[in-house]
Design an enzyme around this catalytic site. Sequence first.
Site, short mmCIF file in Angstrom:
data_model
loop_
_atom_site.label_atom_id
_atom_site.label_comp_id
_atom_site.label_asym_id
_atom_site.label_seq_id
_atom_site.Cartn_x
_atom_site.Cartn_y
_atom_site.Cartn_z
N ASP A 37 0.58 -1.41 -0.27
CA ASP A 37 0.32 0.05 -0.06
C ASP A 37 1.26 0.99 -0.34
O ASP A 37 2.32 1.54 0.85
CB ASP A 37 -1.11 0.16 1.11
CG ASP A 37 -2.13 0.81 1.12
OD1 ASP A 37 -3.55 0.27 0.65
OD2 ASP A 37 -1.97 2.15 1.49
N ILE A 38 0.83 2.24 -1.19
CA ILE A 38 1.44 3.60 -1.15
C ILE A 38 1.39 4.39 0.07
O ILE A 38 1.98 4.93 0.76
CB ILE A 38 0.59 4.20 -2.39
CG1 ILE A 38 1.85 5.28 -2.90
CG2 ILE A 38 -0.30 4.87 -2.18
CD1 ILE A 38 1.99 5.66 -4.28
N ASN A 94 -12.94 -2.55 2.58
CA ASN A 94 -14.08 -1.57 2.62
C ASN A 94 -14.55 -1.44 1.55
O ASN A 94 -14.59 -1.91 0.36
CB ASN A 94 -13.21 -0.28 3.21
CG ASN A 94 -12.37 0.01 4.11
OD1 ASN A 94 -12.59 -0.92 4.77
ND2 ASN A 94 -11.48 0.27 3.21
N GLY A 100 -15.86 3.11 3.47
CA GLY A 100 -14.39 3.96 3.40
C GLY A 100 -13.87 3.16 1.94
O GLY A 100 -12.74 3.54 1.67
N GLN A 101 -14.32 2.47 0.79
CA GLN A 101 -13.78 1.84 0.05
C GLN A 101 -13.52 3.54 -1.01
O GLN A 101 -14.74 4.12 -1.13
CB GLN A 101 -14.50 0.81 -0.37
CG GLN A 101 -14.05 0.76 -1.90
CD GLN A 101 -14.81 -1.06 -3.33
OE1 GLN A 101 -16.15 -0.52 -2.47
NE2 GLN A 101 -13.97 -1.54 -3.58
N HIS A 107 -10.31 -5.36 -3.43
CA HIS A 107 -9.42 -5.64 -2.77
C HIS A 107 -8.74 -6.06 -1.08
O HIS A 107 -10.36 -5.40 -0.94
CB HIS A 107 -8.07 -4.13 -3.12
CG HIS A 107 -8.72 -3.11 -2.43
ND1 HIS A 107 -9.47 -2.29 -3.58
CD2 HIS A 107 -8.58 -2.14 -1.29
CE1 HIS A 107 -10.08 -0.94 -2.59
NE2 HIS A 107 -9.06 -0.93 -2.20
N HIS A 109 -6.66 -5.54 2.66
CA HIS A 109 -5.98 -5.07 3.12
C HIS A 109 -5.15 -6.17 4.24
O HIS A 109 -5.47 -7.36 4.72
CB HIS A 109 -6.07 -3.93 4.11
CG HIS A 109 -6.67 -2.99 3.16
ND1 HIS A 109 -5.70 -2.13 2.29
CD2 HIS A 109 -7.62 -3.07 2.05
CE1 HIS A 109 -7.03 -0.99 2.38
NE2 HIS A 109 -8.26 -1.40 1.72
P1 AMP Z 1 -9.53 1.64 0.11
O1 AMP Z 1 -9.72 3.09 0.97
O2 AMP Z 1 -10.12 -0.05 0.83
O3 AMP Z 1 -10.14 1.68 -1.26
O4 AMP Z 1 -8.16 0.74 -0.07
C1 AMP Z 1 -7.36 1.28 -1.12
C2 AMP Z 1 -5.79 1.54 -0.73
O5 AMP Z 1 -5.40 2.19 -1.64
C3 AMP Z 1 -5.41 2.75 0.31
O6 AMP Z 1 -4.94 2.13 1.70
C4 AMP Z 1 -4.37 3.64 -0.79
O7 AMP Z 1 -3.02 3.86 0.33
C5 AMP Z 1 -3.51 2.71 -1.77
N1 AMP Z 1 -3.45 3.12 -3.46
C6 AMP Z 1 -4.47 4.38 -4.25
N2 AMP Z 1 -3.08 4.74 -5.24
C7 AMP Z 1 -2.46 3.51 -4.91
C8 AMP Z 1 -1.35 2.70 -5.41
N3 AMP Z 1 -1.10 3.39 -6.18
N4 AMP Z 1 -0.04 1.72 -5.46
C9 AMP Z 1 -0.89 1.29 -4.03
N5 AMP Z 1 -1.65 1.49 -3.18
C10 AMP Z 1 -2.62 2.04 -3.45
#
Ligand code: AMP
Length: 119
Positions: A37-38, A94, A100-101, A107, A109
């Site tokens: 995760d970024i 999520n 909060g998606q 995906h 986590h």
């Molecule tokens: P969600 O809020 O459950 O949809 O999670 C989305 C997740 O994707 C968040 O934790 C972000 O930090 C992560 N995210 C968004 N863009 C990227 C990316 N380019 N590379 C890795 N993680 C990302």
Amino acid sequence: MIDTKIYNKDNIFAKILRGEIPCSKIYEDEFVLAFKDINPAKKIHVLVIPKGEYISFVDFVESDQEFIKNFFLSVKKVAATLGLEEKGYRLLTNYGVDGGQTVPHFHVHILGGEKISGF
Ligand code: AMP
């Protein structure tokens, strides 16, 4: 607000799957891609995404049972690859506005590498 009905082929995880955007890859097989995760919420924070057009848990869970099983077996392999089997980890997904998606590609986590307490 994300569209929960029509898959958006331009979402960021679709682009990562197509190799159009880089990621910090942890694991890949025919069912999933896993990457860091970024914006990590814990010491270890990895996302596992299925190779397919699934928006969220809600449509994913209605998909092919064999694929669902293989997806979660791959999640387990990712956790093992990360060395988390002994001490454990948290799985999270999520959905929707309240959940909060933010990215409309299903995906999971994987959070770990430290003690996680409460929610
Ligand atoms: P969600 O809020 O459950 O949809 O999670 C989305 C997740 O994707 C968040 O934790 C972000 O930090 C992560 N995210 C968004 N863009 C990227 C990316 N380019 N590379 C890795 N993680 C990302």
